[in-house]
Design a protein around this motif. Structure first.
Motif, PDB file in Angstrom:
ATOM      1  N   GLY A 208       0.508  -1.018  -0.093  1.00  0.00           N
ATOM      2  CA  GLY A 208      -0.345  -0.030   0.352  1.00  0.00           C
ATOM      3  C   GLY A 208       0.567   1.586  -0.049  1.00  0.00           C
ATOM      4  N   LEU A 209       2.607   0.744  -0.222  1.00  0.00           N
ATOM      5  CA  LEU A 209       2.908   2.791   0.547  1.00  0.00           C
ATOM      6  C   LEU A 209       3.823   2.601  -1.391  1.00  0.00           C
ATOM      7  CD1 LEU A 209       4.451   2.383   3.249  1.00  0.00           C
ATOM      8  CD2 LEU A 209       2.317   3.310   2.425  1.00  0.00           C
ATOM      9  N   PRO A 210       4.377   3.398  -1.655  1.00  0.00           N
ATOM     10  CA  PRO A 210       4.675   3.452  -2.655  1.00  0.00           C
ATOM     11  C   PRO A 210       5.996   2.618  -2.791  1.00  0.00           C
ATOM     12  CG  PRO A 210       5.117   5.754  -1.623  1.00  0.00           C
ATOM     13  CD  PRO A 210       4.206   4.913  -1.034  1.00  0.00           C
ATOM     14  N   TYR A 406      10.516   3.449   4.351  1.00  0.00           N
ATOM     15  CA  TYR A 406      11.634   1.907   5.347  1.00  0.00           C
ATOM     16  C   TYR A 406      10.720   1.388   6.756  1.00  0.00           C
ATOM     17  CZ  TYR A 406      15.489   4.190   1.966  1.00  0.00           C
ATOM     18  OH  TYR A 406      16.208   4.264   0.664  1.00  0.00           O
ATOM     19  N   VAL A 407      10.382   2.245   7.212  1.00  0.00           N
ATOM     20  CA  VAL A 407       9.197   1.353   8.261  1.00  0.00           C
ATOM     21  C   VAL A 407       8.035   2.374   7.882  1.00  0.00           C
ATOM     22  CG1 VAL A 407       8.427   1.175  10.792  1.00  0.00           C
ATOM     23  CG2 VAL A 407      11.214   1.534  10.238  1.00  0.00           C
ATOM     24  N   ARG A 408       7.488   0.443   7.477  1.00  0.00           N
ATOM     25  CA  ARG A 408       5.657   1.351   7.381  1.00  0.00           C
ATOM     26  C   ARG A 408       4.658   2.112   8.972  1.00  0.00           C
ATOM     27  NH1 ARG A 408       0.512  -1.414   6.874  1.00  0.00           N
ATOM     28  NH2 ARG A 408       0.063  -0.787   4.503  1.00  0.00           N
ATOM     29  N   GLY A 409       4.658   3.190   7.960  1.00  0.00           N
ATOM     30  CA  GLY A 409       3.517   4.137   9.134  1.00  0.00           C
ATOM     31  C   GLY A 409       4.017   3.596  10.338  1.00  0.00           C
ATOM     32  N   LEU A 410       2.944   2.977  11.082  1.00  0.00           N
ATOM     33  CA  LEU A 410       2.854   3.521  12.704  1.00  0.00           C
ATOM     34  C   LEU A 410       2.423   2.233  13.057  1.00  0.00           C
ATOM     35  CD1 LEU A 410      -0.326   6.616  13.371  1.00  0.00           C
ATOM     36  CD2 LEU A 410       2.841   6.397  12.567  1.00  0.00           C
ATOM     37  N   ASP A 411       2.996   0.976  11.876  1.00  0.00           N
ATOM     38  CA  ASP A 411       2.517  -0.344  11.877  1.00  0.00           C
ATOM     39  C   ASP A 411       3.440  -1.095  13.586  1.00  0.00           C
ATOM     40  OD1 ASP A 411       1.554  -0.524  10.261  1.00  0.00           O
ATOM     41  OD2 ASP A 411       2.820  -2.250   8.655  1.00  0.00           O
ATOM     42  N   HIS A 412       4.157   0.002  13.897  1.00  0.00           N
ATOM     43  CA  HIS A 412       5.158  -0.790  14.937  1.00  0.00           C
ATOM     44  C   HIS A 412       4.508  -0.276  16.035  1.00  0.00           C
ATOM     45  CE1 HIS A 412       6.731   3.277  13.890  1.00  0.00           C
ATOM     46  NE2 HIS A 412       7.309   3.656  15.059  1.00  0.00           N
ATOM     47  N   LEU A 413       3.826   0.974  16.072  1.00  0.00           N
ATOM     48  CA  LEU A 413       2.753   1.257  17.547  1.00  0.00           C
ATOM     49  C   LEU A 413       1.609   0.623  17.923  1.00  0.00           C
ATOM     50  CD1 LEU A 413       3.077   5.232  16.464  1.00  0.00           C
ATOM     51  CD2 LEU A 413       4.777   4.375  17.904  1.00  0.00           C
ATOM     52  N   SER A 414       1.787   0.970  19.095  1.00  0.00           N
ATOM     53  CA  SER A 414       0.037   0.003  20.134  1.00  0.00           C
ATOM     54  C   SER A 414      -0.341   0.780  19.471  1.00  0.00           C
ATOM     55  CB  SER A 414       0.538  -0.126  21.242  1.00  0.00           C
ATOM     56  OG  SER A 414       0.344   1.690  22.220  1.00  0.00           O
ATOM     57  N   ARG A 430      -2.023  10.235   8.340  1.00  0.00           N
ATOM     58  CA  ARG A 430      -3.304  10.147   8.185  1.00  0.00           C
ATOM     59  C   ARG A 430      -4.227   8.222   8.582  1.00  0.00           C
ATOM     60  NH1 ARG A 430      -2.432   6.905   3.960  1.00  0.00           N
ATOM     61  NH2 ARG A 430      -0.871   7.494   2.214  1.00  0.00           N
ATOM     62  N   ALA A 431      -5.421   8.216   9.057  1.00  0.00           N
ATOM     63  CA  ALA A 431      -5.432   6.862   9.052  1.00  0.00           C
ATOM     64  C   ALA A 431      -5.789   6.015   7.664  1.00  0.00           C
ATOM     65  CB  ALA A 431      -6.357   6.338  10.269  1.00  0.00           C
ATOM     66  N   GLU A 432      -5.230   4.608   7.751  1.00  0.00           N
ATOM     67  CA  GLU A 432      -5.626   3.649   6.860  1.00  0.00           C
ATOM     68  C   GLU A 432      -5.353   2.589   7.335  1.00  0.00           C
ATOM     69  OE1 GLU A 432      -3.196   2.879   2.390  1.00  0.00           O
ATOM     70  OE2 GLU A 432      -3.778   4.882   2.524  1.00  0.00           O
ATOM     71  N   GLN A 434      -5.796  -1.200   8.978  1.00  0.00           N
ATOM     72  CA  GLN A 434      -5.470  -0.760  10.357  1.00  0.00           C
ATOM     73  C   GLN A 434      -4.209  -0.138  11.096  1.00  0.00           C
ATOM     74  OE1 GLN A 434      -7.373  -2.972  12.546  1.00  0.00           O
ATOM     75  NE2 GLN A 434      -8.406  -2.737  10.535  1.00  0.00           N
ATOM     76  N   SER A 435      -3.815   0.977  10.631  1.00  0.00           N
ATOM     77  CA  SER A 435      -2.421   1.338  10.315  1.00  0.00           C
ATOM     78  C   SER A 435      -2.961   2.819  10.169  1.00  0.00           C
ATOM     79  CB  SER A 435      -1.152   0.704   9.491  1.00  0.00           C
ATOM     80  OG  SER A 435       0.080   1.588  10.387  1.00  0.00           O
ATOM     81  N   GLY A 436      -1.272   3.637  10.240  1.00  0.00           N
ATOM     82  CA  GLY A 436      -1.675   5.396   9.932  1.00  0.00           C
ATOM     83  C   GLY A 436      -0.403   5.338   9.063  1.00  0.00           C
ATOM     84  N   PHE A 437      -0.071   6.731   8.540  1.00  0.00           N
ATOM     85  CA  PHE A 437       1.160   6.807   7.827  1.00  0.00           C
ATOM     86  C   PHE A 437       1.329   8.632   7.976  1.00  0.00           C
ATOM     87  CE2 PHE A 437      -0.971   3.290   6.147  1.00  0.00           C
ATOM     88  CZ  PHE A 437       0.436   2.682   6.109  1.00  0.00           C
ATOM     89  N   LEU A 438       1.901   9.371   7.359  1.00  0.00           N
ATOM     90  CA  LEU A 438       2.625  10.451   7.075  1.00  0.00           C
ATOM     91  C   LEU A 438       2.024  11.287   6.030  1.00  0.00           C
ATOM     92  CD1 LEU A 438       6.400  11.899   7.739  1.00  0.00           C
ATOM     93  CD2 LEU A 438       4.277  11.416   9.577  1.00  0.00           C
ATOM     94  N   ASP A 439       1.053  12.315   6.301  1.00  0.00           N
ATOM     95  CA  ASP A 439       0.165  12.726   5.336  1.00  0.00           C
ATOM     96  C   ASP A 439       1.058  13.127   4.266  1.00  0.00           C
ATOM     97  OD1 ASP A 439      -1.709  12.940   3.791  1.00  0.00           O
ATOM     98  OD2 ASP A 439      -2.686  14.154   5.778  1.00  0.00           O
ATOM     99  N   ILE A 440       1.556  13.067   3.802  1.00  0.00           N
ATOM    100  CA  ILE A 440       2.509  13.842   2.979  1.00  0.00           C
ATOM    101  C   ILE A 440       1.390  14.709   1.845  1.00  0.00           C
ATOM    102  CG2 ILE A 440       4.792  13.931   1.316  1.00  0.00           C
ATOM    103  CD1 ILE A 440       5.616  11.801   2.790  1.00  0.00           C
TER     104      ILE A 440
END
Length: 475
Positions: A208-210, A406-414, A430-432, A434-440
């Protein structure tokens, strides 16, 4: 304002990388973050907890091939614990934040000399402690980092770092207000795919990421790029030509920095690369803002190279990064022909503030120089927020960011930490799924919500999602 350190605790968080990252002669495919919780008490009785975190990336600090990864990680952890001991001891009965910082910095240097490690690695422990101290101080006073700097709550004495700054107040150097948004300077590692078509089907991540540089440009509207070079003028040129072709096709008004990570063994090879880029890739060449740390730190600040450095600097501005081992390195670099130094939280924000003041003073005197904002794979929450808050306070418009790639979004967080990110920083994430990502967006991220007490962490750390250091076997 006097501060006493009451307790310091260490925690560890492990995370896998979605794709390997190569810089210099190092390839990383997983990361370990060391977190520090510092409990402090002010002279007025207020108490608070400050946080900080850094990746344990010893190969950047010390490229000695005879040392194992485990040796390097042990050095970083032991250095942090040595600095923690100095912070506790120096603050007994109360001390100013700057006095505590000085004690921690000197303790790190003393520990490093006894351990036989270089000053760059030896200073990392103190860099960790200083951010925990600043974060806790801001939380206790309910003031964000920028306000602490404006009012010099830290008690910074800039002249004790650079003597020529006697009488200069940090407030005169800072922008009128912290940046509310920053341009992403996207890192292109040495093994990163450039064009999507070149990725073999079995190597597609499909997460889901570039993955390719081409996809990043198309999906994120990037305009700033940091490209790693590997020390071979021929191979580097061929890769840069491929990247230049892609960027030129994109039609964007792009800007480039080149990062050598100490891989060039002499000035002649680098000059040959720059001259060939200038001759064959003219547009790309003129969009190179600076060349970062091209040569080994053992050579970079050698006065015997001043003439060669002058020739290189006449082509493109030069910046030190790994060579910035001690407090006087930027001054020495300027005397040799460099014009820039990196701000990296892992090297210390206090040093970066002093270097920014020195750059401001030299530029005002007619000798332009600058401080850049660089990354050492910082990721949410703690290390990313603190680095962004610091860069925003310095007023630097673009910042190298690589952790989110290089690390997928917020996957490593609780789940709790992810919820805090969305609730408190809806402009940054931005939420997406089951996780979230920097909103670039259009190559920029919004950082206004990070202007909270301290260094932007706001206590959003789930201790239960980490392991106490004492219970962790690091390797």
């Amino acid at each position: 304002m006097l501060v006493a350190i009451k307790d310091i605790e260490f925690y560890v968080r492990e995370m896998r990388m979605r794709m390997p990252f190569k810089f210099g002669n190092v390839v990383a495919d997983s990361l370990t973050a060391l977190h520090v919780a510092m409990d402090l008490e002010l002279s007025n009785g207020r108490r608070a907890r400050g946080w900080t975190a850094d990746m344990l990336s010893p190969r950047w600090f010390d490229k000695n091939p005879s040392k194992s990864m485990a040796d390097g990680i042990r050095d970083l952890v032991d250095g942090a614990q040595a600095a923690a001991t100095a912070y506790r001891k120096s603050s007994r009965g109360g001390a100013t934040p700057f006095a505590i910082w000085e004690a921690g910095y000197e303790a790190g240097r003393t520990w490093g000399r006894a351990r036989g490690v270089n000053d760059l690695l030896a200073s990392n422990g103190a860099a960790l402690m200083e951010r925990a101290l600043i974060d806790g101080l801001g939380v206790a006073l309910e003031q964000p980092y920028f306000a602490l700097l404006q009012d010099n709550v830290l008690g910074l004495a800039l002249e004790r770092i650079h003597p020529e700054l006697e009488g200069l107040e940090l407030a005169a150097v800072l922008p009128a207000a912290p940046m509310r948004s920053l341009c992403i300077r996207h890192t292109v590692g040495l093994v990163d795919p450039i064009r999507t078509a070149a990725i073999a089907p079995e190597e597609r991540l499909n997460d889901g990421l570039p993955q390719s540089l081409e996809e990043c440009i198309q999906g994120q509207g990037l305009r700033y790029f940091k490209i790693k070079i590997g020390g071979d003028p021929e191979a580097d040129f061929e890769r840069l030509a491929e990247i230049a072709s892609l960027l030129d096709e994109s039609g964007t008004e792009y800007h480039i920095t080149l990062d050598g990570n100490e891989q060039y063994g002499n000035a002649a090879d680098l000059l040959a690369l720059l001259e060939r880029i200038e001759k064959e890739l003219g547009v790309f060449y003129h969009r190179i803002l600076y060349v970062e740390q091209p040569m080994d730190r053992a050579l970079s600040l050698d006065p015997a190279l001043k003439s060669d450095l002058g020739v290189l600097a006449a082509k493109r501005p030069l910046l030190i990064d790994e060579s910035d081992e001690s407090l006087d390195c930027f001054r020495r670099a300027l005397d040799l022909g460099y014009s820039g130094v990196s701000s990296k939280s892992c090297k210390g924000v206090v040093k970066a503030l002093a270097n920014s003041a020195l750059a401001w003073q030299r530029t005002a005197a007619g000798h332009p120089c600058f401080v850049s904002a660089e990354d050492l794979t910082v990721v949410p929450v703690v290390s990313l927020h603190q680095d962004l808050v610091h860069v925003a306070a310095l007023g630097i418009d673009h910042v190298e960011r690589n952790g989110h790639h290089y690390v997928r979004g917020l996957d490593h967080l609780s789940a709790a930490e992810q919820a805090w990110c969305f609730e408190r920083h809806g402009d940054l994430y931005r939420a997406e799924g089951q996780s979230g990502f920097l909103d670039i967006r259009e190559g920029r991220i919004a950082v206004g919500s990070l202007q909270r007490p301290g260094l932007g962490v706001d206590g959003a750390v789930d201790i239960e999602a980490m392991q106490p250091l004492a219970e962790t076997q690091l390797s």
